[in-house]
Design an enzyme around this catalytic site. Structure first.
Site, PDB file in Angstrom:
ATOM      1  N   ILE A  11       0.825  -1.212   0.000  1.00  0.00           N
ATOM      2  CA  ILE A  11       0.000   0.000   0.000  1.00  0.00           C
ATOM      3  C   ILE A  11       0.862   1.266   0.000  1.00  0.00           C
ATOM      4  O   ILE A  11       0.470   2.289  -0.571  1.00  0.00           O
ATOM      5  CB  ILE A  11      -1.028  -0.006   1.166  1.00  0.00           C
ATOM      6  CG1 ILE A  11      -2.136   1.008   0.895  1.00  0.00           C
ATOM      7  CG2 ILE A  11      -0.378   0.236   2.515  1.00  0.00           C
ATOM      8  CD1 ILE A  11      -2.927   0.774  -0.354  1.00  0.00           C
ATOM      9  N   SER A  33      12.286   0.882   6.705  1.00  0.00           N
ATOM     10  CA  SER A  33      11.882  -0.383   6.110  1.00  0.00           C
ATOM     11  C   SER A  33      13.014  -1.379   6.223  1.00  0.00           C
ATOM     12  O   SER A  33      14.178  -1.007   6.127  1.00  0.00           O
ATOM     13  CB  SER A  33      11.546  -0.161   4.629  1.00  0.00           C
ATOM     14  OG  SER A  33      11.467  -1.403   3.966  1.00  0.00           O
ATOM     15  N   LYS A  87      -5.533   1.703   7.843  1.00  0.00           N
ATOM     16  CA  LYS A  87      -6.634   0.915   8.386  1.00  0.00           C
ATOM     17  C   LYS A  87      -6.236  -0.566   8.417  1.00  0.00           C
ATOM     18  O   LYS A  87      -5.431  -0.955   7.575  1.00  0.00           O
ATOM     19  CB  LYS A  87      -7.927   1.090   7.596  1.00  0.00           C
ATOM     20  CG  LYS A  87      -7.838   0.903   6.097  1.00  0.00           C
ATOM     21  CD  LYS A  87      -7.521  -0.391   5.432  1.00  0.00           C
ATOM     22  CE  LYS A  87      -8.137  -1.667   5.788  1.00  0.00           C
ATOM     23  NZ  LYS A  87      -7.827  -2.751   4.797  1.00  0.00           N
TER      24      LYS A  87
HETATM   25  P1  NAP Z   1       2.335  -5.648   3.194  1.00  0.00           P
HETATM   26  O1  NAP Z   1       2.829  -5.186   1.882  1.00  0.00           O
HETATM   27  O2  NAP Z   1       2.233  -7.113   3.411  1.00  0.00           O
HETATM   28  O3  NAP Z   1       3.185  -5.062   4.409  1.00  0.00           O
HETATM   29  C1  NAP Z   1       3.531  -3.716   4.501  1.00  0.00           C
HETATM   30  C2  NAP Z   1       4.889  -3.564   5.159  1.00  0.00           C
HETATM   31  O4  NAP Z   1       4.753  -3.766   6.549  1.00  0.00           O
HETATM   32  C3  NAP Z   1       5.920  -4.599   4.741  1.00  0.00           C
HETATM   33  O5  NAP Z   1       6.519  -4.252   3.530  1.00  0.00           O
HETATM   34  C4  NAP Z   1       6.884  -4.529   5.899  1.00  0.00           C
HETATM   35  O6  NAP Z   1       7.704  -3.400   5.733  1.00  0.00           O
HETATM   36  C5  NAP Z   1       6.009  -4.180   7.081  1.00  0.00           C
HETATM   37  N1  NAP Z   1       5.799  -5.330   7.950  1.00  0.00           N
HETATM   38  C6  NAP Z   1       5.112  -6.460   7.723  1.00  0.00           C
HETATM   39  N2  NAP Z   1       5.135  -7.246   8.797  1.00  0.00           N
HETATM   40  C7  NAP Z   1       5.871  -6.605   9.726  1.00  0.00           C
HETATM   41  C8  NAP Z   1       6.266  -6.909  11.048  1.00  0.00           C
HETATM   42  N3  NAP Z   1       5.881  -8.034  11.639  1.00  0.00           N
HETATM   43  N4  NAP Z   1       7.018  -6.006  11.720  1.00  0.00           N
HETATM   44  C9  NAP Z   1       7.383  -4.861  11.141  1.00  0.00           C
HETATM   45  N5  NAP Z   1       7.034  -4.525   9.880  1.00  0.00           N
HETATM   46  C10 NAP Z   1       6.293  -5.387   9.192  1.00  0.00           C
HETATM   47  O7  NAP Z   1       0.911  -5.025   3.522  1.00  0.00           O
HETATM   48  P2  NAP Z   1       0.068  -3.897   2.794  1.00  0.00           P
HETATM   49  O8  NAP Z   1      -0.828  -4.539   1.794  1.00  0.00           O
HETATM   50  O9  NAP Z   1       0.905  -2.780   2.366  1.00  0.00           O
HETATM   51  O10 NAP Z   1      -0.880  -3.499   4.022  1.00  0.00           O
HETATM   52  C11 NAP Z   1      -0.436  -2.702   5.097  1.00  0.00           C
HETATM   53  C12 NAP Z   1      -1.657  -2.067   5.731  1.00  0.00           C
HETATM   54  O11 NAP Z   1      -2.318  -1.285   4.732  1.00  0.00           O
HETATM   55  C13 NAP Z   1      -2.679  -3.083   6.236  1.00  0.00           C
HETATM   56  O12 NAP Z   1      -3.232  -2.671   7.453  1.00  0.00           O
HETATM   57  C14 NAP Z   1      -3.758  -3.106   5.143  1.00  0.00           C
HETATM   58  O13 NAP Z   1      -5.034  -3.395   5.650  1.00  0.00           O
HETATM   59  C15 NAP Z   1      -3.680  -1.664   4.644  1.00  0.00           C
HETATM   60  N6  NAP Z   1      -4.148  -1.512   3.268  1.00  0.00           N
HETATM   61  C16 NAP Z   1      -3.716  -2.358   2.281  1.00  0.00           C
HETATM   62  C17 NAP Z   1      -4.229  -2.219   0.988  1.00  0.00           C
HETATM   63  C18 NAP Z   1      -3.759  -3.108  -0.151  1.00  0.00           C
HETATM   64  O14 NAP Z   1      -4.304  -2.980  -1.266  1.00  0.00           O
HETATM   65  N7  NAP Z   1      -2.796  -3.995   0.029  1.00  0.00           N
HETATM   66  C19 NAP Z   1      -5.167  -1.252   0.707  1.00  0.00           C
HETATM   67  C20 NAP Z   1      -5.538  -0.366   1.721  1.00  0.00           C
HETATM   68  C21 NAP Z   1      -5.022  -0.525   2.986  1.00  0.00           C
HETATM   69  P3  NAP Z   1       9.213  -3.440   5.308  1.00  0.00           P
HETATM   70  O15 NAP Z   1       9.400  -4.642   4.440  1.00  0.00           O
HETATM   71  O16 NAP Z   1       9.297  -2.179   4.562  1.00  0.00           O
HETATM   72  O17 NAP Z   1       9.988  -3.471   6.575  1.00  0.00           O
END
Ligand code: NAP
Length: 309
Positions: A11, A33, A87
């Site tokens: 995101i 990150s 969120k």
């Molecule tokens: P993601 O790509 O799986 O994770 C986002 C980042 O969070 C990862 O790149 C990692 O950052 C960090 N992370 C993951 N697990 C971690 C841990 N245990 N400790 C510390 N850092 C950790 O997820 P995402 O889809 O971007 O979603 C993140 C949030 O945005 C969620 O709450 C989701 O509901 C919300 N969201 C997502 C979307 C979507 O389309 N995917 C849309 C709207 C909102 P680094 O690798 O950079 O360290």
């Protein structure tokens, strides 16, 4: 205003970085990150180090999944920084309340963002429903988890919320457009035998005037993806389509459809944050999260076939 982004994942790359870059209010000054970085922006792997070395950065945007987010938010607030939360705002309601209390104590702003509320037609739906007599409201949020969450193991772990990760977007719209509060009466949750969180959920809400309010979330949808809310009232039927990007009244489409109606969501969140800072405000509407917590507390669990990506 200078801002730091924590978590360079899906995101952050899809929405946060382009929205910050395009905004006259914000300058992306640092990232934190373990894996990613942004060209031309100072990159940290350690959050404490960033807080210590970049005291000039007053605002932190947290783009992590819900479970790790609390520790980062609490550290940021204790270090006197304003915080913007993706969120859902936390893994539990108690965490969110604790963050809000901490923000008040340290006199900083905190914003629990709900991007779907900023979809193009949500405000129009709210305005239309304000003086109508609601009889029935059905939420249908059905998407293919393999398409939208590839490789995201955290959504299946405790606190990952499963199908409520997108479902909470629908609940954020529902709580925004209804002029009264509803609360959960019962829920059915389909949980794959090999996972911790639901892949499907059906929610039935109490409405103070007796309207039928139902939500149907499913992550097993192939083919057409459905993000729709239909509200039947004595005065006509409103349908929000495509996650709030389009609206119809009695089947007639609103003529004003922009070319890319979801593109405004994140720019509006950052504009809201800029406004919140100018008033020193706190915006922590936790109602969408209450419904998810209630569903996880009250829901009847049905074991369904294992999910393998
Ligand atoms: P993601 O790509 O799986 O994770 C986002 C980042 O969070 C990862 O790149 C990692 O950052 C960090 N992370 C993951 N697990 C971690 C841990 N245990 N400790 C510390 N850092 C950790 O997820 P995402 O889809 O971007 O979603 C993140 C949030 O945005 C969620 O709450 C989701 O509901 C919300 N969201 C997502 C979307 C979507 O389309 N995917 C849309 C709207 C909102 P680094 O690798 O950079 O360290």
């Amino acid at each position: 205003m200078e801002i730091a982004l924590v978590g360079v994942g899906k995101i952050a790359i899809d929405q946060h970085i382009p929205s910050i870059s395009a905004s006259p209010d914000w300058e992306l000054s640092a990232t934190v990150s373990r894996h990613g970085s942004v060209d031309g922006v100072e990159a940290f792997t350690d959050f404490d180090e960033m807080l210590e070395k970049r005291r000039d950065i007053r605002v932190i945007s947290l783009c992590l999944p819900p479970v790790p987010r609390f520790d980062y938010a609490a550290k940021a607030i204790r270090a006197g920084r304003h915080v913007m939360l993706e969120k859902p705002p936390g893994a539990t309601l108690a965490e969110c309340h604790a963050l809000e209390a901490l923000a008040r104590e340290h006199r900083v702003s905190i914003y629990a963002t709900w991007h779907s509320r900023e979809a193009d037609k949500v405000a129009a739906a709210k305005a239309w429903l304000a003086d109508k007599t609601l009889r029935k409201l059905h939420v249908t949020w059905k998407e293919d988890v393999r398409r939208w969450h590839p490789g995201q193991e955290w959504i299946w772990e405790p606190g990952g919320m499963g199908v409520f990760d997108p479902g909470i977007n629908a609940l954020s719209i529902l709580t925004e457009i209804l002029p009264v509060n509803v609360h959960l009466k019962s829920a059915d949750l389909d949980v794959p035998e090999n996972r911790q969180t639901p892949i499907g959920a059906r929610l039935d809400f109490f409405h103070p005037n007796g309207a039928e309010v139902i939500a149907d979330f499913d992550w097993r949808q192939t083919g057409d993806q459905i993000w729709q809310i239909e509200a039947v009232t004595d005065e006509g039927t409103l349908t929000l389509l495509e996650g709030g990007a389009r609206i119809q009244i009695d089947g007639v489409e609103d003529a004003l459809v922009s070319d890319n109606p979801l593109a405004g969501e994140y720019p509006r969140l950052y504009a809201n944050m800029a406004k919140l800072l100018s008033t020193g405000g706190i915006d922590m509407d936790l109602r969408p999260m209450v419904h998810v917590s209630d569903a996880l507390a009250l829901g009847r669990r049905n074991a369904v076939e294992p999910f393998h990506e």
